[in-house]
Every structure is written in C-alpha cells, then in structure tokens.
Design a protein around this motif. Sequence first.
Motif, PDB file in Angstrom:
ATOM      1  N   LEU A 125     -26.505  17.691  -1.283  1.00  0.00           N
ATOM      2  CA  LEU A 125     -27.915  17.920  -0.958  1.00  0.00           C
ATOM      3  C   LEU A 125     -28.748  18.149  -2.214  1.00  0.00           C
ATOM      4  O   LEU A 125     -29.881  17.674  -2.310  1.00  0.00           O
ATOM      5  N   LEU A 126     -28.172  18.868  -3.183  1.00  0.00           N
ATOM      6  CA  LEU A 126     -28.883  19.059  -4.452  1.00  0.00           C
ATOM      7  C   LEU A 126     -29.191  17.703  -5.079  1.00  0.00           C
ATOM      8  O   LEU A 126     -30.284  17.476  -5.595  1.00  0.00           O
ATOM      9  N   ALA A 127     -28.229  16.778  -5.006  1.00  0.00           N
ATOM     10  CA  ALA A 127     -28.453  15.439  -5.553  1.00  0.00           C
ATOM     11  C   ALA A 127     -29.518  14.697  -4.748  1.00  0.00           C
ATOM     12  O   ALA A 127     -30.410  14.058  -5.312  1.00  0.00           O
ATOM     13  N   LEU A 128     -29.446  14.815  -3.433  1.00  0.00           N
ATOM     14  CA  LEU A 128     -30.397  14.114  -2.557  1.00  0.00           C
ATOM     15  C   LEU A 128     -31.844  14.491  -2.892  1.00  0.00           C
ATOM     16  O   LEU A 128     -32.738  13.650  -2.859  1.00  0.00           O
ATOM     17  N   VAL A 129     -32.061  15.776  -3.197  1.00  0.00           N
ATOM     18  CA  VAL A 129     -33.435  16.222  -3.464  1.00  0.00           C
ATOM     19  C   VAL A 129     -33.703  16.351  -4.971  1.00  0.00           C
ATOM     20  O   VAL A 129     -34.666  17.004  -5.394  1.00  0.00           O
ATOM     21  N   SER A 130     -32.852  15.701  -5.784  1.00  0.00           N
ATOM     22  CA  SER A 130     -33.028  15.651  -7.243  1.00  0.00           C
ATOM     23  C   SER A 130     -33.089  17.031  -7.893  1.00  0.00           C
ATOM     24  O   SER A 130     -33.941  17.287  -8.751  1.00  0.00           O
ATOM     25  N   LEU A 131     -32.214  17.924  -7.470  1.00  0.00           N
ATOM     26  CA  LEU A 131     -32.163  19.269  -8.067  1.00  0.00           C
ATOM     27  C   LEU A 131     -30.748  19.610  -8.522  1.00  0.00           C
ATOM     28  O   LEU A 131     -30.354  20.779  -8.559  1.00  0.00           O
ATOM     29  N   THR A 132     -30.010  18.575  -8.902  1.00  0.00           N
ATOM     30  CA  THR A 132     -28.598  18.755  -9.218  1.00  0.00           C
ATOM     31  C   THR A 132     -28.333  19.896 -10.204  1.00  0.00           C
ATOM     32  O   THR A 132     -27.373  20.643 -10.037  1.00  0.00           O
ATOM     33  N   ASP A 133     -29.188  20.035 -11.208  1.00  0.00           N
ATOM     34  CA  ASP A 133     -28.922  21.060 -12.224  1.00  0.00           C
ATOM     35  C   ASP A 133     -29.600  22.397 -11.943  1.00  0.00           C
ATOM     36  O   ASP A 133     -29.589  23.284 -12.789  1.00  0.00           O
ATOM     37  N   GLN A 134     -30.187  22.518 -10.780  1.00  0.00           N
ATOM     38  CA  GLN A 134     -30.995  23.718 -10.503  1.00  0.00           C
ATOM     39  C   GLN A 134     -30.314  24.672  -9.512  1.00  0.00           C
ATOM     40  O   GLN A 134     -30.919  25.660  -9.105  1.00  0.00           O
ATOM     41  N   GLY A 135     -29.082  24.376  -9.122  1.00  0.00           N
ATOM     42  CA  GLY A 135     -28.416  25.148  -8.066  1.00  0.00           C
ATOM     43  C   GLY A 135     -28.287  26.628  -8.339  1.00  0.00           C
ATOM     44  O   GLY A 135     -28.326  27.435  -7.418  1.00  0.00           O
ATOM     45  N   ASN A 136     -28.166  26.989  -9.610  1.00  0.00           N
ATOM     46  CA  ASN A 136     -27.965  28.408  -9.932  1.00  0.00           C
ATOM     47  C   ASN A 136     -29.261  29.152 -10.235  1.00  0.00           C
ATOM     48  O   ASN A 136     -29.234  30.337 -10.553  1.00  0.00           O
TER      49      ASN A 136
END
Length: 233
Positions: A125-136
């Motif tokens: 889902l992080l990838a889907l909404v283009s937030l892959t590096d923002q999870g933390n």
Amino acid sequence: MIELDQVQKSYQVGGRAIPALHSTSLTIETGEVFGIVGHSGAGKSTLVRLINLLERPTNGRVLVDGENVTHYDAAELRAFRRRVGMIFQHFNLLSSRTVADNIAFPMKLAGIYSKQQIRERVAELLALVSLTDQGNKYPSQLSGGQKQRVGIARALACRPTILLCDEATSALDPQTTQSVLRLLADINRELGLTIVLITHEMDVVRRICDRVAVMDGGRVVEMGPVTDVFLHP
Ligand code: ADP
Ligand code: ADP
C-alpha cells in the motif's frame, strides 16, 4: 452494486423525528465513480452513512451486491465494514502512530490477518500511494496530500470493494487535489473499486465522476451522467 430501495432516514431529536433523507431509491453500479453534491444540510453525509451502515434506515432497504445489509447484526457488520473503506476531509489519522501503523490499523482491528500478511500489505500500500520511504514517519511530518494518501492506503488495507470519500479533497490546495484525484481515478480503474464521493467542488465532479446526484432538503433532486446534469444551460 449499491442499491437504496425507498430508503428514508429521520433522526430522533428531543423526542421528535427530524427527516434528514426523504424516501430515496438509487443504484450505484459496480466500478463507477458516483458523486453526491449539494448544500450543507442537504443529506449527503446521511446518504453515505447509510451505505456503510453507520446509520440504519428508518424505512427501506440497503442492498450491496444484491444482499440486504439493512438488518446485519454486530458480527455481520464487522465483516461488512471491511468491504467498505472511507476517507475524510481531515484525514482522521492517529497522530501518535507512524504512517505504517496507521495503514495497518484496520487490519489489526479486523483480527483476521497474520503479522506477515499485515507487513506485506502495508508495504504494498505504501508503494501504491507513492510513500514507500515514509512508513516510519508520523502524520505531523507529512504534507496534506501525503496525509490523504495515507488515508487512502488505510482505507484500502482490507481490500474493500467500495470506497466512500467525504469531502476528501476539500482541505487540499488545487494542485494537491489534482494528484489525489488522479490516484483515486487510478484506483478506480486498476482495482475496479466503486467510489462514492461527497463534494462541494464542481471541478472534482467534472474531473472524476461518471454520474452525480444533486441533493437538496433531504432529496435527490437530480441524478445522471455528469455531462447531462451540469453541461446543459
Ligand atoms: P450534509 O452532509 O449534506 O451536510 P447531513 O446528512 O449531515 O447533510 O444532514 C442532513 C440533515 O440531518 C440536517 O438537517 C442535519 O442537521 C441533520 N442531521 C445530521 N446528522 C444528525 C444527527 N446525528 N442528529 C440529528 N440530526 C442530524
Ligand atoms: P505491533 O507493535 O502491534 O507489533 P508494529 O509496530 O511492529 O506492530 O508494526 C505494525 C505493523 O506495520 C506491523 O505489521 C509491521 O510489520 C508494519 N510496519 C511497520 N513499519 C513498517 C514499514 N516501514 N513498512 C512496512 N510495514 C511496516
């Protein structure tokens, strides 16, 4: 497919029944983007809350994919809620939790997913909404558009078939609104999700909706393809 069959809703206020939605019948097709517009107090939120069963109809039936959901009990309701995601004007993120935890939250609440499933789904889902590096990160560290993308990811966590959007772009600037609408359009096209969207912004309706219902005084006063409803004189 979502069907409202002569649905009527009154709120009890001080022992009196105040009508919020007069008898309304409408069908929202699977995979369409359906807009609901109208002034404040027109009954838009009530209509949407009847679809995710936050409110029960006073009269009439709500059917989702042919199934009458009107009288679901608590257990059926829990399962049903996973089929309906929702996003909000002010995002409603948990400020003390990271982005990844916010997205994981509905899956944890559901109690039917393993840690491994949750971890994989959150990453997806992080990838889907283009937030892959923002999870933390924490919500306060994100821009408004990023926060709404987290809201969208969270809404999609349990793989719903319906996404309800309540003024989802109203707190965003025009440019950010465009990027969130593009994401919603992609989700609609690629995942085949049905999207029901409340908005007061005509531009949003024109850009993304297939059909629109205009509400006034607790009634749907006009309904049809966006081009029919808005482009004639
Ligand atoms: P909209 O979303 O278009 O602003 P609502 O569905 O919120 O409209 O409200 C429709 C009507 O129902 C309004 O008159 C509103 O005051 C009333 N209403 C909404 N929610 C409640 C509630 N929980 N209790 C009593 N009245 C309510
Ligand atoms: P808990 O405290 O309940 O054990 P965690 O805080 O470990 O949960 O994490 C919540 C969920 O989000 C877990 O499934 C975890 O794997 C996942 N998660 C946490 N951070 C990330 C990240 N940066 N990317 C993907 N998934 C993450």
